[in-house]
Scaffold this active site. Structure first.
Site, PDB file in Angstrom:
ATOM      1  CG  ASP A   1      -1.978  -1.300   1.405  1.00  0.00           C
ATOM      2  OD1 ASP A   1      -2.391  -1.908   0.190  1.00  0.00           O
ATOM      3  OD2 ASP A   1      -1.969  -1.389   2.894  1.00  0.00           O
TER       4      ASP A   1
ATOM      5  CE  LYS B   1       2.659  -2.552  -4.761  1.00  0.00           C
ATOM      6  NZ  LYS B   1       2.518  -2.100  -3.276  1.00  0.00           N
TER       7      LYS B   1
ATOM      8  N   GLY C   1      -4.361  -4.421  -4.460  1.00  0.00           N
ATOM      9  CA  GLY C   1      -5.316  -3.199  -4.303  1.00  0.00           C
ATOM     10  C   GLY C   1      -4.847  -1.775  -4.904  1.00  0.00           C
TER      11      GLY C   1
ATOM     12  CD  GLN D   1       0.871  -9.021  -2.573  1.00  0.00           C
ATOM     13  OE1 GLN D   1       1.651  -9.247  -3.724  1.00  0.00           O
ATOM     14  NE2 GLN D   1      -0.049  -8.328  -2.418  1.00  0.00           N
TER      15      GLN D   1
HETATM   16  P1  IMO Z   1      -0.855  -4.195  -2.863  1.00  0.00           P
HETATM   17  O1  IMO Z   1       0.068  -5.010  -3.610  1.00  0.00           O
HETATM   18  C1  IMO Z   1      -1.152  -4.532   1.636  1.00  0.00           C
HETATM   19  C2  IMO Z   1      -0.926  -8.780   3.256  1.00  0.00           C
HETATM   20  C3  IMO Z   1      -2.488  -9.017   4.144  1.00  0.00           C
HETATM   21  C4  IMO Z   1      -1.765  -9.810   5.138  1.00  0.00           C
HETATM   22  C5  IMO Z   1      -0.569 -11.009   3.969  1.00  0.00           C
HETATM   23  C6  IMO Z   1      -0.513 -12.833   3.528  1.00  0.00           C
HETATM   24  O2  IMO Z   1      -2.218  -3.543  -2.269  1.00  0.00           O
HETATM   25  O3  IMO Z   1       0.345  -3.608  -1.471  1.00  0.00           O
HETATM   26  P2  IMO Z   1      -2.117 -12.779   1.515  1.00  0.00           P
HETATM   27  O4  IMO Z   1      -4.007 -12.285   1.519  1.00  0.00           O
HETATM   28  O5  IMO Z   1      -1.388 -12.164   0.703  1.00  0.00           O
HETATM   29  O6  IMO Z   1      -1.884 -14.158   2.175  1.00  0.00           O
HETATM   30  O7  IMO Z   1      -2.207 -11.951   2.921  1.00  0.00           O
HETATM   31  O8  IMO Z   1       0.378 -10.016   3.637  1.00  0.00           O
HETATM   32  N1  IMO Z   1      -0.742  -8.178   2.326  1.00  0.00           N
HETATM   33  C7  IMO Z   1      -1.051  -6.959   1.897  1.00  0.00           C
HETATM   34  N2  IMO Z   1      -1.332  -5.416   2.801  1.00  0.00           N
HETATM   35  N3  IMO Z   1      -0.432  -4.572   0.717  1.00  0.00           N
HETATM   36  C8  IMO Z   1      -1.125  -5.519   0.002  1.00  0.00           C
HETATM   37  O9  IMO Z   1      -0.899  -5.590  -0.948  1.00  0.00           O
HETATM   38  C9  IMO Z   1      -1.460  -6.588   0.174  1.00  0.00           C
HETATM   39  N4  IMO Z   1      -1.198  -8.344   0.041  1.00  0.00           N
HETATM   40  C10 IMO Z   1      -1.640  -9.030   0.728  1.00  0.00           C
HETATM   41  O10 IMO Z   1      -3.228  -8.608   4.780  1.00  0.00           O
HETATM   42  O11 IMO Z   1      -0.931  -9.201   6.012  1.00  0.00           O
HETATM   43 MG    MG Z   2      -2.901  -1.598  -1.689  1.00  0.00          MG
END
Ligand code: IMO
Ligand code: MG
Length: 423
Positions: free
Chosen positions: A12, A15, A39, A223
Site C-alpha cells: 500500500d 505503487k 489493491g 505487496q
Molecule cells: P498491495 O499490492 C498490503 C498482506 C495481508 C496479510 C499478508 C498475507 O495493495 O500493496 P495474503 O492474502 O497475501 O496471504 O496475506 O499480506 N497483504 C497486503 N498488505 N498491501 C497488499 O497489496 C497486500 N497483499 C497482501 O494483509 O498481512
Molecule cells: Mg493496496
C-alpha cells in the site's frame, strides 16, 4: 529502459499511482507476482479506479498490459474486475491484455482453505482471504492448475479429480467440513477458460519479443519488501517474491534486461494484517493519520495500522531490491504535524541495532530510536515544483535520502494524477 516498481514497506505504498504516472513513457506494464490480494488505486480527474489483478497502466489506451506467470489468478475475480473497469469506460481487449498460460489458478478450495487455516491457527497472519497462500502452495507442491489447463477439458478434469480427492480429505478430516462438489467447479472453470482464452498466451515470448524490438517494460510489483516470502517478516508475509528479484521468475524476462528499480515508500509506515511493526503509533496519531491518509485497505476495507517512517526497514529493502530511485508517496498526509519522527535505528536489550534483524522475536521487542524533525504545517498538494516545497518538507526528504542512501526522485503530494513532483 525497463523499470521495476516495488513497495519497500508492507504494501500500500502507492505503487498504483506511480505505475499510472510512469506508464506514460513505457510501452508495456507487467505484473509479476501476487494476485487479487493487491489493491492498487489510481485517481484520474474525479474518477477512482481500483486494480487487483490488471496492471494499473490499462488506463492508458495505447499501452499494453501483461499478467505474468508469477501471478496467481482467480478467474472469477479477474472477470469481475474486467467488468467493473469496462463499466468505468476502460477498454480491455485481448490485444491490450495478455495473460500467462503458465500462471496458476486460484480455485474455490484455495479461498476456503485460506479462511479455514486462519480461523484454526492461534498465530493468525491476517491474510486477505483470497486463497493466495494455498494456491502458491499447490504450485510448489506440483499439483496446481494453470491457466492453459482451463482450455483443456481432459487435463482440467484429471487435475481437478486428483486435487479434489486430496482437498476433500483435508476438508473433512482436518476441518470437519463438507465435500466440495466436483461437477460445479469443473463446468464453472471450463467456462472461465472459454471467456479468457483470447487473452492467454506465452507472455515470456511476448515480453522478450517486445524487448527485442526496443519496446520498454514496466514491472508492477504488488505487496512490499516486508511481505516478501523470503525477506519479509516471515511468517507474517504473503506467499510470493514481491522484491525486484521476483520479476525474472515471474515474467521470464532476464535480469540483464532490467535497468532501473524504483522503490515506492509512504512518507510514514502502514501495515494491514498481523505481525511486528516497531514504529506503530500508540497515541491519537493512530486515528488522525488513518483518517487523513484514508488508510483503509483497498482490497478488504480493513483499517491499516499506521506508524512513523522506519529507515531501518527501507534501507534494507533498498539493498535487497537494488533500488536506484525512491518515490515518496502521501507526503501531504503529514501536512498538519508539528513534529515528525523518523526511526533511525532500534534499541534491543541495551544494544543499538542498525540493520533489519532476521529474528522476528528481536523485531517484536525492539524500541525504535527516533530523530524528531519540525513539520511544515502548511498544505502542499498544490505545489508542482520541488523548490516551492516548504523548507521543512525538503529537510524531511533530504534526511530520509541520507538515511536510505538513495535519491528520492518522485514526491507524491496527493492522490490525483497531477499531484506529483518529479525532481
Ligand atoms: P498491495 O499490492 C498490503 C498482506 C495481508 C496479510 C499478508 C498475507 O495493495 O500493496 P495474503 O492474502 O497475501 O496471504 O496475506 O499480506 N497483504 C497486503 N498488505 N498491501 C497488499 O497489496 C497486500 N497483499 C497482501 O494483509 O498481512
Ligand atoms: Mg493496496
Amino acid at each position: 529502459m525497463n523499470i521495476v516498481v516495488g513497495g519497500a514497506q508492507w504494501g500500500d505504498e502507492g505503487k498504483g499511482k506511480l505505475i499510472d504516472i510512469l506508464s506514460k513513457d513505457t510501452d508495456i506494464t507487467a505484473r509479476y507476482q501476487g494476485g487479487n490480494n493487491a489493491g492498487h488505486t489510481v485517481v484520474v480527474g474525479e474518477k477512482q479506479y481500483v486494480f487487483h489483478l490488471i496492471p494499473s497502466a490499462i488506463l492508458r489506451k495505447s499501452k499494453m498490459c501483461v499478467i505474468g506467470n508469477g501471478v496467481v489468478i482467480d478467474p472469477k475475480a479477474l472477470l469481475a474486475e474486467v467488468k467493473i473497469l469496462k463499466n468505468q469506460g476502460v477498454s480491455i481487449t485481448p490485444k491490450r491484455l495478455k495473460i500467462a498460460g503458465n500462471a496458476h489458478v486460484i480455485l474455490p478450495y484455495h479461498r476456503i482453505l485460506d479462511g479455514l487455516r486462519e480461523s484454526k491457527r492461534k498465530n493468525k497472519i491476517g491474510t486477505t482471504g483470497r486463497g493466495i497462500g494455498p494456491c502458491y502452495a499447490d504450485k510448489v507442491n506440483r499439483c496446481g492448475i494453470r491457466m492453459i489447463d482451463l482450455l483443456n477439458p481432459r487435463i482440467l478434469k484429471a487435475k481437478l479429480e486428483d486435487n479434489l480427492r486430496e482437498k476433500n480429505d483435508v476438508f473433512r478430516k482436518v476441518y470437519d467440513q463438507k465435500n466440495f462438489p466436483f461437477g460445479n467447479i469443473y463446468q464453472e472453470y471450463l467456462n472461465y477458460g472459454r471467456q479468457l482464452k483470447p487473452y492467454i498466451c506465452d507472455t515470456a515470448i511476448f515480453l522478450n519479443n517486445a524487448i527485442e524490438k526496443k519496446k520498454t517494460v514496466l514491472f508492477e510489483g504488488a505487496q512490499g519488501a516486508f511481505l516478501d516470502i523470503d525477506f519479509g517478516t516471515y511468517p507474517y508475509v504473503t506467499s510470493s517474491n514481491s522484491i525486484a528479484g521476483g520479476v525474472c521468475a515471474g515474467t521470464g524476462v532476464a535480469p540483464t534486461h532490467i535497468h532501473k528499480m524504483i522503490s515506492a515508500v509512504k512518507a510514514y509506515t502502514t501495515r494491514v494484517g498481523e505481525g511486528p511493526f516497531p514504529t506503530e503509533f500508540s497515541t491519537q496519531l493512530k486515528d488522525d493519520i488513518r483518517i487523513k491518509g484514508k488508510e483503509f485497505g483497498a482490497t478488504t476495507g480493513r483499517p491499516r495500522r499506521c506508524g512513523w517512517f522506519d529507515s531501518v526497514l527501507v534501507k534494507y529493502a533498498a539493498m535487497i531490491n537494488g533500488t536506484t530511485e525512491i518515490a515518496i508517496m502521501k507526503l501531504d498526509v503529514l501536512d498538519d504535524l508539528k513534529k515528525i519522527k523518523v526511526c533511525t535505528a532500534y534499541r534491543y536489550k541495551g544494544k543499538i541495532i542498525k540493520d533489519f534483524p532476521l529474528d522476528l522475536e528481536v523485531l517484536r521487542n525492539v524500541k525504535p530510536i527516533y530523530k524528531t524533525l519540525d513539520g511544515w504545517q502548511t498544505p502542499i498538494s498544490g505545489i508542482r515544483e520541488y523548490r516551492n516545497l516548504p523548507k521543512n518538507a525538503k529537510l524531511y526528504i533530504n534526511y530520509l535520502e541520507k538515511l536510505i542512501g538513495r535519491k528520492i526522485k518522485y514526491v507524491s503530494i496527493g492522490s490525483k494524477r497531477s499531484e506529483i513532483i518529479i525532481r
